[in-house]
Design a protein around this motif. Sequence first.
Motif, PDB file in Angstrom:
ATOM      1  N   ASN A 313       0.820  -1.212   0.000  1.00 17.30           N
ATOM      2  CA  ASN A 313       0.000   0.000   0.000  1.00 17.30           C
ATOM      3  C   ASN A 313       0.859   1.270   0.000  1.00 17.30           C
ATOM      4  O   ASN A 313       0.565   2.253   0.688  1.00 17.30           O
ATOM      5  CB  ASN A 313      -0.956   0.012   1.193  1.00 17.30           C
ATOM      6  N   GLY A 314       1.959   1.215  -0.769  1.00 20.42           N
ATOM      7  CA  GLY A 314       2.829   2.389  -0.931  1.00 20.42           C
ATOM      8  C   GLY A 314       3.921   2.512   0.099  1.00 20.42           C
ATOM      9  O   GLY A 314       4.817   3.363  -0.049  1.00 20.42           O
ATOM     10  N   THR A 315       3.911   1.693   1.149  1.00 20.10           N
ATOM     11  CA  THR A 315       4.931   1.758   2.199  1.00 20.10           C
ATOM     12  C   THR A 315       5.971   0.665   1.973  1.00 20.10           C
ATOM     13  O   THR A 315       5.626  -0.520   1.888  1.00 20.10           O
ATOM     14  CB  THR A 315       4.300   1.581   3.587  1.00 20.10           C
ATOM     15  N   VAL A 316       7.243   1.047   1.852  1.00 24.94           N
ATOM     16  CA  VAL A 316       8.319   0.088   1.619  1.00 24.94           C
ATOM     17  C   VAL A 316       8.545  -0.742   2.880  1.00 24.94           C
ATOM     18  O   VAL A 316       8.755  -0.197   3.973  1.00 24.94           O
ATOM     19  CB  VAL A 316       9.623   0.803   1.206  1.00 24.94           C
ATOM     20  N   LEU A 317       8.504  -2.062   2.716  1.00 30.87           N
ATOM     21  CA  LEU A 317       8.669  -2.964   3.850  1.00 30.87           C
ATOM     22  C   LEU A 317      10.068  -3.567   3.929  1.00 30.87           C
ATOM     23  O   LEU A 317      10.579  -3.792   5.019  1.00 30.87           O
ATOM     24  CB  LEU A 317       7.638  -4.096   3.770  1.00 30.87           C
ATOM     25  N   SER A 318      10.673  -3.868   2.783  1.00 26.75           N
ATOM     26  CA  SER A 318      12.006  -4.479   2.794  1.00 26.75           C
ATOM     27  C   SER A 318      12.701  -4.214   1.468  1.00 26.75           C
ATOM     28  O   SER A 318      12.053  -3.947   0.441  1.00 26.75           O
ATOM     29  CB  SER A 318      11.916  -5.992   3.040  1.00 26.75           C
ATOM     30  N   SER A 344      -7.033  -5.706   2.850  1.00 22.14           N
ATOM     31  CA  SER A 344      -6.962  -5.501   1.407  1.00 22.14           C
ATOM     32  C   SER A 344      -5.857  -4.511   1.079  1.00 22.14           C
ATOM     33  O   SER A 344      -5.432  -3.733   1.934  1.00 22.14           O
ATOM     34  CB  SER A 344      -8.305  -4.991   0.870  1.00 22.14           C
ATOM     35  N   GLY A 345      -5.409  -4.568  -0.160  1.00 15.33           N
ATOM     36  CA  GLY A 345      -4.367  -3.647  -0.569  1.00 15.33           C
ATOM     37  C   GLY A 345      -3.655  -4.100  -1.821  1.00 15.33           C
ATOM     38  O   GLY A 345      -4.105  -5.003  -2.532  1.00 15.33           O
ATOM     39  N   THR A 346      -2.515  -3.452  -2.080  1.00 17.18           N
ATOM     40  CA  THR A 346      -1.685  -3.791  -3.240  1.00 17.18           C
ATOM     41  C   THR A 346      -0.250  -3.998  -2.786  1.00 17.18           C
ATOM     42  O   THR A 346       0.252  -3.295  -1.903  1.00 17.18           O
ATOM     43  CB  THR A 346      -1.729  -2.680  -4.299  1.00 17.18           C
ATOM     44  N   VAL A 347       0.391  -4.968  -3.378  1.00 13.60           N
ATOM     45  CA  VAL A 347       1.796  -5.272  -3.107  1.00 13.60           C
ATOM     46  C   VAL A 347       2.585  -4.999  -4.381  1.00 13.60           C
ATOM     47  O   VAL A 347       2.207  -5.464  -5.462  1.00 13.60           O
ATOM     48  CB  VAL A 347       1.977  -6.733  -2.665  1.00 13.60           C
ATOM     49  N   ASP A 360       6.115  -4.967 -10.579  1.00 11.27           N
ATOM     50  CA  ASP A 360       4.990  -5.890 -10.694  1.00 11.27           C
ATOM     51  C   ASP A 360       4.101  -5.671  -9.478  1.00 11.27           C
ATOM     52  O   ASP A 360       4.552  -5.788  -8.340  1.00 11.27           O
ATOM     53  CB  ASP A 360       5.470  -7.346 -10.757  1.00 11.27           C
ATOM     54  N   THR A 361       2.835  -5.323  -9.726  1.00 15.42           N
ATOM     55  CA  THR A 361       1.902  -5.000  -8.655  1.00 15.42           C
ATOM     56  C   THR A 361       0.781  -6.019  -8.616  1.00 15.42           C
ATOM     57  O   THR A 361       0.207  -6.367  -9.653  1.00 15.42           O
ATOM     58  CB  THR A 361       1.312  -3.590  -8.841  1.00 15.42           C
ATOM     59  N   LYS A 362       0.480  -6.492  -7.435  1.00 13.04           N
ATOM     60  CA  LYS A 362      -0.596  -7.446  -7.231  1.00 13.04           C
ATOM     61  C   LYS A 362      -1.564  -6.903  -6.177  1.00 13.04           C
ATOM     62  O   LYS A 362      -1.147  -6.354  -5.159  1.00 13.04           O
ATOM     63  CB  LYS A 362      -0.049  -8.805  -6.771  1.00 13.04           C
ATOM     64  N   SER A 363      -2.863  -7.085  -6.441  1.00  9.69           N
ATOM     65  CA  SER A 363      -3.899  -6.712  -5.478  1.00  9.69           C
ATOM     66  C   SER A 363      -4.400  -7.951  -4.747  1.00  9.69           C
ATOM     67  O   SER A 363      -4.350  -9.060  -5.284  1.00  9.69           O
ATOM     68  CB  SER A 363      -5.072  -6.031  -6.195  1.00  9.69           C
ATOM     69  N   TYR A 364      -4.881  -7.774  -3.525  1.00 10.94           N
ATOM     70  CA  TYR A 364      -5.402  -8.901  -2.761  1.00 10.94           C
ATOM     71  C   TYR A 364      -6.544  -8.438  -1.884  1.00 10.94           C
ATOM     72  O   TYR A 364      -6.664  -7.252  -1.552  1.00 10.94           O
ATOM     73  CB  TYR A 364      -4.306  -9.536  -1.902  1.00 10.94           C
ATOM     74  N   VAL A 365      -7.403  -9.380  -1.523  1.00 16.08           N
ATOM     75  CA  VAL A 365      -8.499  -9.134  -0.592  1.00 16.08           C
ATOM     76  C   VAL A 365      -8.568 -10.321   0.353  1.00 16.08           C
ATOM     77  O   VAL A 365      -8.631 -11.470  -0.087  1.00 16.08           O
ATOM     78  CB  VAL A 365      -9.855  -8.966  -1.323  1.00 16.08           C
ATOM     79  N   CYS A 366      -8.522 -10.060   1.643  1.00 13.22           N
ATOM     80  CA  CYS A 366      -8.618 -11.121   2.654  1.00 13.22           C
ATOM     81  C   CYS A 366     -10.043 -11.158   3.162  1.00 13.22           C
ATOM     82  O   CYS A 366     -10.536 -10.181   3.734  1.00 13.22           O
ATOM     83  CB  CYS A 366      -7.646 -10.863   3.803  1.00 13.22           C
TER      84      CYS A 366
END
Length: 367
Positions: A313-318, A344-347, A360-366
């Motif tokens: 969701n736009g925040t760099v994790l690693s 939910s969000g985008t990676v 490469d962007t992927k969306s997901y919904v839990c």
Amino acid sequence: MMSVGLARKAAAFGASAAVLAGLSAGLMSSPAQAATKSAPKVSVSAPKATPGDYEGSCPTKINFSAQIKVPLKGKTELAYRWLHGDGSKSKVNVIKLKGKGTKTVTVKQSITFKEDVKGWEAVQVLGPKKVTSKKGYFSVSCQKPQEDVRTHLDVSVSARAWASPSTYAGRCDTYGDKIDFTGLIKTDRPSWVRYRWVLNGEVVDYGKIKVREARKVGFGINPRHSQRGWAQLQVLSPDATSSNRAYYKVWCKDEHKGDHRDDHKGDDKTPDSHAGTLSATASVTTGAGCSVTGTGSVTSSKAGTVSYSWALNGTVLSTGSVEFGADGGSKPINGFSTTSEIKSGTVTLSVSGAGGSDTDTKSYVCS
């Protein structure tokens, strides 16, 4: 022909003989009758249906139960079967009992009905003494499920989708979308609309927009190999509906644009159009508690160091890097996992190096 008087005398004599025979038989069988009177008395209740009168959707299951009371003086076997209203019978069931005193046994059965019926069930005890219960009546009335009735107060939504272009033929080792999908959402009054895009059966994008009359939404794909498939725009609320399937076809052609200078003719090491290309591939899964896990790989056709970063969701994790030799290739990279609930969000996986850059962007919904 026998006269009436003679017939009456014969009948009287026969009756007297019958009485004498009965008395004689009674005297001879009195010990057995005494034993019969002292034999255990078995009783069985009329079966009870639960529910007794059913009204609703079918098929449905009706449960039946009855109680059998058996006096015990040691060991015995209780044998019984169910009698059905259509004239059929169940198999014989046997229960072994032991002890002293009267034991109550509850017998049960379940029957599934697919249509209307009015009937009965009974229990027949075959041993230690034969006895049949009274009939237990029941009824099943199947009803069709009621459909939601829409009124003029409900929002009406429609959706249509198309691919542009619907067919692509050319190089697939370049950047940028090859196929763009566009959807048109229409409403009969201003409304917030929740939607999602499904590509070949998988959810790839979703969103929520304010639609006053009509509004377009879309996404694009950049296939790396030849394929064909479809995309569909699905409206989730305020009125569930789906668009047509927008079909597409991609034909990847390998075009080698080598350096045609004379001093490179016949040189097998002359780089082709694939030299220096770099691509990222990401995959996202959700786990217990809506945790998110990202895995991926990097493909490069050039030697060197490739740096990568994961963003949720736009925040760099690693972040990290991977080294490629002279022949390049494809290598897996370190992913990430979250422990907090993110429904939910985008990676996004971003890579950069000597061969260029890619995301490469992927969306997901839990759920």
